[in-house]
Structure formats: C-alpha cells, structure tokens
Design an enzyme around this catalytic site. Structure first.
Site, mmCIF file in Angstrom:
data_model
loop_
_atom_site.group_PDB
_atom_site.id
_atom_site.type_symbol
_atom_site.label_atom_id
_atom_site.label_comp_id
_atom_site.label_asym_id
_atom_site.label_seq_id
_atom_site.Cartn_x
_atom_site.Cartn_y
_atom_site.Cartn_z
ATOM 1 N N ASP A 118 0.820 -1.220 0.000
ATOM 2 C CA ASP A 118 0.000 0.000 0.000
ATOM 3 C C ASP A 118 0.857 1.274 0.000
ATOM 4 O OD1 ASP A 118 -2.369 1.423 0.032
ATOM 5 O OD2 ASP A 118 -2.593 1.339 2.207
ATOM 6 N N ASN A 175 -11.070 -2.549 -4.948
ATOM 7 C CA ASN A 175 -10.292 -1.594 -5.746
ATOM 8 C C ASN A 175 -10.956 -1.235 -7.084
ATOM 9 O OD1 ASN A 175 -7.100 -2.834 -4.515
ATOM 10 N ND2 ASN A 175 -8.185 -0.990 -3.885
HETATM 11 C C1 IPE Z 1 -5.407 -2.542 0.204
HETATM 12 O O1 IPE Z 1 -5.106 -1.198 0.003
HETATM 13 C C2 IPE Z 1 -5.385 -3.275 -1.104
HETATM 14 C C3 IPE Z 1 -4.071 -3.408 -1.738
HETATM 15 C C4 IPE Z 1 -2.938 -2.948 -1.298
HETATM 16 C C5 IPE Z 1 -4.078 -4.134 -2.963
HETATM 17 P P1 IPE Z 1 -6.232 -0.104 -0.220
HETATM 18 O O2 IPE Z 1 -5.499 1.166 -0.480
HETATM 19 O O3 IPE Z 1 -7.196 -0.549 -1.234
HETATM 20 O O4 IPE Z 1 -6.951 -0.069 1.202
HETATM 21 P P2 IPE Z 1 -7.817 1.068 1.874
HETATM 22 O O5 IPE Z 1 -8.864 1.489 0.887
HETATM 23 O O6 IPE Z 1 -6.888 2.188 2.228
HETATM 24 O O7 IPE Z 1 -8.379 0.409 3.106
HETATM 25 C C1 IPE Z 2 -1.687 0.203 -3.291
HETATM 26 O O1 IPE Z 2 -1.429 1.554 -3.320
HETATM 27 C C2 IPE Z 2 -1.925 -0.386 -4.652
HETATM 28 C C3 IPE Z 2 -3.283 -0.870 -4.900
HETATM 29 C C4 IPE Z 2 -4.272 -0.831 -4.058
HETATM 30 C C5 IPE Z 2 -3.569 -1.421 -6.200
HETATM 31 P P1 IPE Z 2 -2.609 2.618 -3.317
HETATM 32 O O2 IPE Z 2 -2.995 2.899 -4.726
HETATM 33 O O3 IPE Z 2 -3.709 2.191 -2.419
HETATM 34 O O4 IPE Z 2 -1.870 3.904 -2.721
HETATM 35 P P2 IPE Z 2 -2.467 4.940 -1.688
HETATM 36 O O5 IPE Z 2 -2.910 4.149 -0.502
HETATM 37 O O6 IPE Z 2 -3.600 5.629 -2.366
HETATM 38 O O7 IPE Z 2 -1.327 5.829 -1.385
HETATM 39 MG MG MG Z 3 -4.073 2.482 -0.465
#
Ligand code: IPE
Ligand code: IPE
Ligand code: MG
Length: 251
Positions: free
Chosen positions: A31, A79
């Site tokens: 993340d 997502n």
């Molecule tokens: C969790 O991260 C999913 C992945 C890293 C693939 P998210 O960015 O989707 O989680 P939330 O929305 O902050 O809980």
């Molecule tokens: C994790 O990084 C990747 C996926 C969930 C696919 P994020 O895209 O959630 O990055 P932040 O949390 O918005 O910084």
């Molecule tokens: Mg994230």
C-alpha cells in the site's frame, strides 16, 4: 562462522543471528503507491509502476532469505471502485508483470499462484495467469501467492457456498463443516497460515486481506510507502517479528 548465517543479496551482505525466527508465511499489503506519486507531483499510476518494480525486488529478497510462502496483496475486490483510468492502468501493469514473471521468476525456482476471483480479468490476463501457474507448479522454492481481485469476505463466502453445495448433494453432513473443512476450501488450502503481515504506508487496518488465515498473524505497520519499502525495511520488520511472543490463546 558458527551461529551466524550470511545472507547475500546483490551487493548487500548481512550477518544474522541464526536464532532469529523467520515467518514461514509472510503477507504484505503493498500500500501507498498513490501517495508516493502524489508527493512527487506525479500521477497515481506512476506510483503503481514503481510499486510493481518493488514487488519484484522484495519477492526475490524473500526467496533469498528462505521465506517459504509469500502472499502479496495486489488488487482487492474493493479496488474496482477507483477511477476507470487507474483500474485500466493497473490491469496493463498486471499484464506486463505477468509476462515478466513467466520469464524471470521461473528461473528463480518460485512457484507462483493466484488467489482471488481472477475470472473477471480480460482473457489475455487469465491465460497468462494459467500459464504462469502451470509452468511453475513443480517448482520447489518459495510459494508466491499473488492476491488479485481478492477479498477475505469473498473468499470465505465462496468456501461456504462450495460446502453448502456438497451438503446439498449429500457428499458431506452439516456437522462435517468444520474449521478444517472451511480452510480446505480457501484459496490458500494446504498452506500454513501467515505468521506475519506487514502493511507499509501507515494505514492501520486489514482492508479485507486474509481475514480467516490471519486469526493469529502478527501485524507490523510501518510508515514507509510501498515504493520506498526496501529489503532493509523488511529486515527490520523480521527482527521485530522475531522478538514477538506468540501465545495463540495460551499462556
Ligand atoms: C489494500 O489497500 C489493497 C491493496 C494494497 C491491494 P487499499 O489502499 O485498497 O486499502 P484502503 O482502501 O486504504 O483500506
Ligand atoms: C496500493 O497503493 C496499490 C493498490 C491498491 C492497487 P494505493 O494505490 O492504495 O496507494 P495509496 O494508498 O492511495 O497511497
Ligand atoms: Mg491504499
């Protein structure tokens, strides 16, 4: 050197106490890609590109130090709520990395598996997934589970449905729906539960990752954004894990 193991990774060389306890199964919630890009004035997708490159670095590192199972959270069932451009950029990256995984990881004796409902991805991706799993199925090194369109609730619901169908057909009795039977219908059937889950980026939540399997997993949250998460940060987390006292409800 007695009592000390030396881990060589690229140019890095580390001496580690052999008493350190390694997790057999490590989970990583990758993340923070979006925030990493935003901090640099770049589009979120640039963060995903650097994050995907880091996935390869950390995966190789885990295999080199003897992690037996690594599960990485790449795309959740939630997502899809993201803007269409971001979702399609992620799917494009998956295709590119699946092609590379076929080329690279296989030489490294890594057995690649996918967890989650991958039936929703475009045909080309599904074929790459099947090919990657097939080509690597007899590998004897680290098992890498890539969680794509994965959700813990979705996984448990699916297991319940499979068992209900078996009960309806008379193949099992309701009392045979045990914890073991449920675990046996999860994507991770046959694998040990994760011992440690690392969440970079500072968010202190589970976000639907390995809900059933993580009942007694240790959690380490660190403030580093995923694209910046280095093998040394993993080492620090592993050192911390090694000091944790796990009781599993006992004393
Ligand atoms: C969790 O991260 C999913 C992945 C890293 C693939 P998210 O960015 O989707 O989680 P939330 O929305 O902050 O809980
Ligand atoms: C994790 O990084 C990747 C996926 C969930 C696919 P994020 O895209 O959630 O990055 P932040 O949390 O918005 O910084
Ligand atoms: Mg994230």
């Amino acid at each position: 050197m007695q009592g000390v193991v030396t881990v060589i990774f690229g140019k890095q060389e580390k001496a580690r106490d052999s008493k350190r306890v390694l997790p057999r199964h490590l989970g990583i919630i990758m993340d923070g890609n979006g925030r990493w890009a935003k901090k640099r004035g770049l589009p979120r997708t640039a963060g995903h590109t650097v994050g995907a490159a880091n996935f390869k670095t950390i995966t190789r590192y885990c295999a080199s130090i003897g992690i037996e199972y690594l599960t990485v959270y790449a795309f959740s069932t939630e997502n899809w709520k993201r803007p269409a451009e971001e979702v399609s950029a992620l799917i494009k990256l998956f295709r590119q990395y699946l092609e590379e995984a076929l080329r690279d990881f296989l030489d490294e004796n890594i057995k690649v598996r996918f967890i989650g409902d991958t039936s929703v991805f475009p045909g080309e991706i599904r074929e790459l997934i099947q090919e990657t799993e097939k080509v690597s199925q007899n590998r004897t090194g680290m098992v890498l589970n890539i969680a794509m369109n994965y959700g813990g609730r979705d996984e448990i619901t699916r297991a319940a449905r499979i068992l209900a169908e078996k009960a309806l057909k008379g193949e099992i009795k309701p009392e045979e729906i045990t914890e073991e039977a449920i675990a046996g219908e999860l994507y991770t059937a046959g694998q040990p539960d994760p011992d440690l889950i690392i969440r970079p980026s500072g968010e202190q939540r589970v976000s639907n990752f390995l809900l059933w399997q993580s009942a007694y997993a240790e959690y380490i949250i660190c403030d580093i954004l995923w694209p910046d998460f280095k093998p040394q940060d993993l080492e620090n987390a592993l050192d911390e894990f090694s000091k944790r006292q796990r009781r599993f409800g006992g004393v």
